[in-house]
Design a protein around this motif. Structure first.
Motif, PDB file in Angstrom:
ATOM      1  N   ARG A   4       0.837  -1.207   0.000  1.00 40.21           N
ATOM      2  CA  ARG A   4       0.000   0.000   0.000  1.00 40.21           C
ATOM      3  C   ARG A   4       0.868   1.251   0.000  1.00 40.21           C
ATOM      4  O   ARG A   4       0.594   2.219  -0.714  1.00 40.21           O
ATOM      5  CB  ARG A   4      -0.923   0.006   1.219  1.00 40.21           C
ATOM      6  CG  ARG A   4      -1.782   1.275   1.326  1.00 40.21           C
ATOM      7  CD  ARG A   4      -2.662   1.242   2.563  1.00 40.21           C
ATOM      8  NE  ARG A   4      -3.377   2.487   2.708  1.00 40.21           N
ATOM      9  CZ  ARG A   4      -2.875   3.571   3.277  1.00 40.21           C
ATOM     10  NH1 ARG A   4      -1.630   3.560   3.739  1.00 40.21           N
ATOM     11  NH2 ARG A   4      -3.603   4.672   3.393  1.00 40.21           N
ATOM     12  N   ASP A   5       1.936   1.252   0.834  1.00 45.02           N
ATOM     13  CA  ASP A   5       2.850   2.402   0.865  1.00 45.02           C
ATOM     14  C   ASP A   5       3.449   2.635  -0.518  1.00 45.02           C
ATOM     15  O   ASP A   5       3.532   3.772  -0.990  1.00 45.02           O
ATOM     16  CB  ASP A   5       3.987   2.157   1.872  1.00 45.02           C
ATOM     17  CG  ASP A   5       3.524   2.227   3.317  1.00 45.02           C
ATOM     18  OD1 ASP A   5       2.524   2.903   3.586  1.00 45.02           O
ATOM     19  OD2 ASP A   5       4.179   1.605   4.163  1.00 45.02           O
ATOM     20  N   TYR A   6       3.889   1.553  -1.152  1.00 48.18           N
ATOM     21  CA  TYR A   6       4.540   1.679  -2.459  1.00 48.18           C
ATOM     22  C   TYR A   6       3.565   2.201  -3.504  1.00 48.18           C
ATOM     23  O   TYR A   6       3.885   3.083  -4.300  1.00 48.18           O
ATOM     24  CB  TYR A   6       5.117   0.327  -2.880  1.00 48.18           C
ATOM     25  CG  TYR A   6       5.964   0.393  -4.121  1.00 48.18           C
ATOM     26  CD1 TYR A   6       7.187   1.063  -4.120  1.00 48.18           C
ATOM     27  CD2 TYR A   6       5.542  -0.189  -5.303  1.00 48.18           C
ATOM     28  CE1 TYR A   6       7.970   1.136  -5.262  1.00 48.18           C
ATOM     29  CE2 TYR A   6       6.315  -0.126  -6.458  1.00 48.18           C
ATOM     30  CZ  TYR A   6       7.526   0.542  -6.418  1.00 48.18           C
ATOM     31  OH  TYR A   6       8.294   0.609  -7.556  1.00 48.18           O
ATOM     32  N   ASP A   7       2.331   1.667  -3.514  1.00 44.19           N
ATOM     33  CA  ASP A   7       1.324   2.144  -4.459  1.00 44.19           C
ATOM     34  C   ASP A   7       1.033   3.617  -4.247  1.00 44.19           C
ATOM     35  O   ASP A   7       0.835   4.369  -5.209  1.00 44.19           O
ATOM     36  CB  ASP A   7       0.038   1.325  -4.323  1.00 44.19           C
ATOM     37  CG  ASP A   7       0.180  -0.093  -4.852  1.00 44.19           C
ATOM     38  OD1 ASP A   7       1.142  -0.345  -5.607  1.00 44.19           O
ATOM     39  OD2 ASP A   7      -0.654  -0.943  -4.502  1.00 44.19           O
ATOM     40  N   PHE A  69      -0.348  10.189 -12.849  1.00 41.30           N
ATOM     41  CA  PHE A  69      -0.753   9.480 -11.642  1.00 41.30           C
ATOM     42  C   PHE A  69      -1.224   8.085 -12.035  1.00 41.30           C
ATOM     43  O   PHE A  69      -1.799   7.892 -13.107  1.00 41.30           O
ATOM     44  CB  PHE A  69      -1.884  10.226 -10.928  1.00 41.30           C
ATOM     45  CG  PHE A  69      -1.470  11.561 -10.400  1.00 41.30           C
ATOM     46  CD1 PHE A  69      -0.896  11.683  -9.150  1.00 41.30           C
ATOM     47  CD2 PHE A  69      -1.635  12.708 -11.164  1.00 41.30           C
ATOM     48  CE1 PHE A  69      -0.488  12.911  -8.667  1.00 41.30           C
ATOM     49  CE2 PHE A  69      -1.248  13.946 -10.684  1.00 41.30           C
ATOM     50  CZ  PHE A  69      -0.675  14.043  -9.428  1.00 41.30           C
ATOM     51  N   ARG A  70      -0.992   7.126 -11.160  1.00 38.38           N
ATOM     52  CA  ARG A  70      -1.377   5.750 -11.451  1.00 38.38           C
ATOM     53  C   ARG A  70      -2.745   5.472 -10.852  1.00 38.38           C
ATOM     54  O   ARG A  70      -2.972   5.642  -9.649  1.00 38.38           O
ATOM     55  CB  ARG A  70      -0.345   4.773 -10.893  1.00 38.38           C
ATOM     56  CG  ARG A  70      -0.661   3.324 -11.218  1.00 38.38           C
ATOM     57  CD  ARG A  70       0.458   2.391 -10.845  1.00 38.38           C
ATOM     58  NE  ARG A  70       1.599   2.520 -11.747  1.00 38.38           N
ATOM     59  CZ  ARG A  70       2.650   1.696 -11.723  1.00 38.38           C
ATOM     60  NH1 ARG A  70       2.711   0.719 -10.840  1.00 38.38           N
ATOM     61  NH2 ARG A  70       3.636   1.873 -12.561  1.00 38.38           N
ATOM     62  N   GLY A  71      -3.670   5.046 -11.701  1.00 35.20           N
ATOM     63  CA  GLY A  71      -5.015   4.722 -11.248  1.00 35.20           C
ATOM     64  C   GLY A  71      -5.075   3.368 -10.571  1.00 35.20           C
ATOM     65  O   GLY A  71      -4.106   2.608 -10.550  1.00 35.20           O
ATOM     66  N   THR A  72      -6.242   3.047 -10.034  1.00 35.77           N
ATOM     67  CA  THR A  72      -6.409   1.766  -9.339  1.00 35.77           C
ATOM     68  C   THR A  72      -6.259   0.583 -10.287  1.00 35.77           C
ATOM     69  O   THR A  72      -5.974  -0.537  -9.852  1.00 35.77           O
ATOM     70  CB  THR A  72      -7.791   1.704  -8.659  1.00 35.77           C
ATOM     71  OG1 THR A  72      -8.810   1.963  -9.643  1.00 35.77           O
ATOM     72  CG2 THR A  72      -7.895   2.754  -7.555  1.00 35.77           C
ATOM     73  N   TRP A  76      -1.672   4.788 -16.235  1.00 35.71           N
ATOM     74  CA  TRP A  76      -1.263   6.152 -15.939  1.00 35.71           C
ATOM     75  C   TRP A  76      -2.317   7.136 -16.438  1.00 35.71           C
ATOM     76  O   TRP A  76      -2.839   7.003 -17.545  1.00 35.71           O
ATOM     77  CB  TRP A  76       0.067   6.474 -16.608  1.00 35.71           C
ATOM     78  CG  TRP A  76       1.248   5.775 -16.016  1.00 35.71           C
ATOM     79  CD1 TRP A  76       1.913   4.695 -16.515  1.00 35.71           C
ATOM     80  CD2 TRP A  76       1.916   6.117 -14.798  1.00 35.71           C
ATOM     81  NE1 TRP A  76       2.947   4.347 -15.695  1.00 35.71           N
ATOM     82  CE2 TRP A  76       2.982   5.196 -14.640  1.00 35.71           C
ATOM     83  CE3 TRP A  76       1.727   7.106 -13.841  1.00 35.71           C
ATOM     84  CZ2 TRP A  76       3.846   5.242 -13.552  1.00 35.71           C
ATOM     85  CZ3 TRP A  76       2.589   7.150 -12.747  1.00 35.71           C
ATOM     86  CH2 TRP A  76       3.631   6.232 -12.607  1.00 35.71           C
ATOM     87  N   GLN A  77      -2.620   8.156 -15.606  1.00 35.57           N
ATOM     88  CA  GLN A  77      -3.575   9.191 -15.960  1.00 35.57           C
ATOM     89  C   GLN A  77      -2.897  10.554 -15.815  1.00 35.57           C
ATOM     90  O   GLN A  77      -2.235  10.822 -14.800  1.00 35.57           O
ATOM     91  CB  GLN A  77      -4.808   9.136 -15.054  1.00 35.57           C
ATOM     92  CG  GLN A  77      -5.572   7.822 -15.122  1.00 35.57           C
ATOM     93  CD  GLN A  77      -6.198   7.589 -16.483  1.00 35.57           C
ATOM     94  OE1 GLN A  77      -6.599   8.526 -17.161  1.00 35.57           O
ATOM     95  NE2 GLN A  77      -6.274   6.322 -16.890  1.00 35.57           N
ATOM     96  N   PRO A  78      -3.042  11.454 -16.812  1.00 39.98           N
ATOM     97  CA  PRO A  78      -2.359  12.752 -16.735  1.00 39.98           C
ATOM     98  C   PRO A  78      -3.152  13.785 -15.941  1.00 39.98           C
ATOM     99  O   PRO A  78      -4.379  13.771 -15.917  1.00 39.98           O
ATOM    100  CB  PRO A  78      -2.271  13.167 -18.210  1.00 39.98           C
ATOM    101  CG  PRO A  78      -3.489  12.551 -18.837  1.00 39.98           C
ATOM    102  CD  PRO A  78      -3.718  11.243 -18.106  1.00 39.98           C
ATOM    103  N   ALA A  79      -2.424  14.678 -15.275  1.00 39.41           N
ATOM    104  CA  ALA A  79      -2.988  15.889 -14.674  1.00 39.41           C
ATOM    105  C   ALA A  79      -2.219  17.056 -15.261  1.00 39.41           C
ATOM    106  O   ALA A  79      -0.986  17.113 -15.174  1.00 39.41           O
ATOM    107  CB  ALA A  79      -2.852  15.865 -13.155  1.00 39.41           C
ATOM    108  N   ALA A  80      -2.931  17.966 -15.888  1.00 32.01           N
ATOM    109  CA  ALA A  80      -2.295  19.036 -16.649  1.00 32.01           C
ATOM    110  C   ALA A  80      -1.526  19.999 -15.758  1.00 32.01           C
ATOM    111  O   ALA A  80      -1.949  20.324 -14.640  1.00 32.01           O
ATOM    112  CB  ALA A  80      -3.346  19.806 -17.443  1.00 32.01           C
TER     113      ALA A  80
END
Length: 237
Positions: A4-7, A69-72, A76-80
């Motif tokens: 969990r910490d790593y995720d 960011f890594r989703g569940t 990978w999902q971008p944040a502008a």
């Protein structure tokens, strides 16, 4: 460290990308730029902020850059990146991110650290960027979070060849290209048990100091980052 910490770390220490928007739903990756970390809200800042190296931010254009960011589901999902502020004298920069819900445990430390302090570092080195091969045999970019650790060898308050700024830590362990912008987190017995991770520096590069010397890394010292940029005082918790 637990799984969990790593995720969770994947959404706190993040890869910085150059991107191009091709449609309302499609963002094309145009190249990896470096590493950044999410800053815990401080000084009344309500907007999400990330810290990276200035030389990473100088490659970026607001609206044509994102952090991932890594989703569940593992994707990978971008944040502008909506805004960029370069520090006037040191190799650090602020990235202002699009509104959203972010996890952040990193705070900037005011402690004046010296030689022998042990630190932890997570970043996205270019050395492991192309470990994935598509069905047609083409190497694919796949940022992967890598851990390293070390200790501060010495403080430097002077210019260094090829590195922007004048207030550094010399580090025992080079993290490699791509890790520029990664946080140097003071190592503590509880590691992640506390609410805040104390960031004492920002990784900015590595080099041989002189022929025959050890290969070392460098980080910008954070404690006095507002010495010549007063508005950066608001970043401290």
């Amino acid at each position: 460290m637990t799984e969990r910490d790593y995720d969770m770390l994947f959404n706190i220490v993040v890869p910085v990308m150059k991107v191009r928007v091709t449609s309302e739903t499609t963002v094309r990756n145009e190249g990896f730029a470096g590493t950044a970390f999410l800053l815990k809200h401080a000084g009344g800042h309500a907007e999400p902020l990330a810290i990276t190296a200035r030389h990473v931010a100088e490659q970026l254009t607001p609206g044509e850059a994102a952090v991932l960011f890594r989703g569940t589901d593992g994707a990978w999902q971008p944040a502008a990146v909506q805004g960029i502020e370069l520090h006037p004298t040191q190799d650090v920069a602020i990235l202002r991110l699009e509104p959203g819900t972010y996890v952040a445990h990193c705070v900037l430390s005011r402690r004046q650290e010296h030689a022998s302090l042990q630190y932890m570092l997570w970043g996205y080195p270019e050395a492991v960027l192309y470990e994935s091969i598509s069905d047609d045999g083409i190497a694919q970019q796949r940022p992967d979070l890598i851990y390293s650790e070390g200790h501060i060898r010495r403080r430097i308050s002077d210019l260094l060849p090829g590195i922007y700024g004048s207030r550094f830590f010399e580090l025992s362990t080079p993290a490699g290209p791509g890790c520029s912008g990664a946080p140097l987190i003071a190592r503590s017995p509880g590691r992640f048990d506390g609410p805040d991770w104390q960031v004492v520096g920002v990784y900015v590069g590595e080099r041989h100091s002189h022929p025959g010397d050890l290969f070392v890394g460098y980080g910008v010292r954070i404690a006095d980052i507002d010495q010549d940029a007063e508005d950066w005082s608001a970043l401290f918790a």
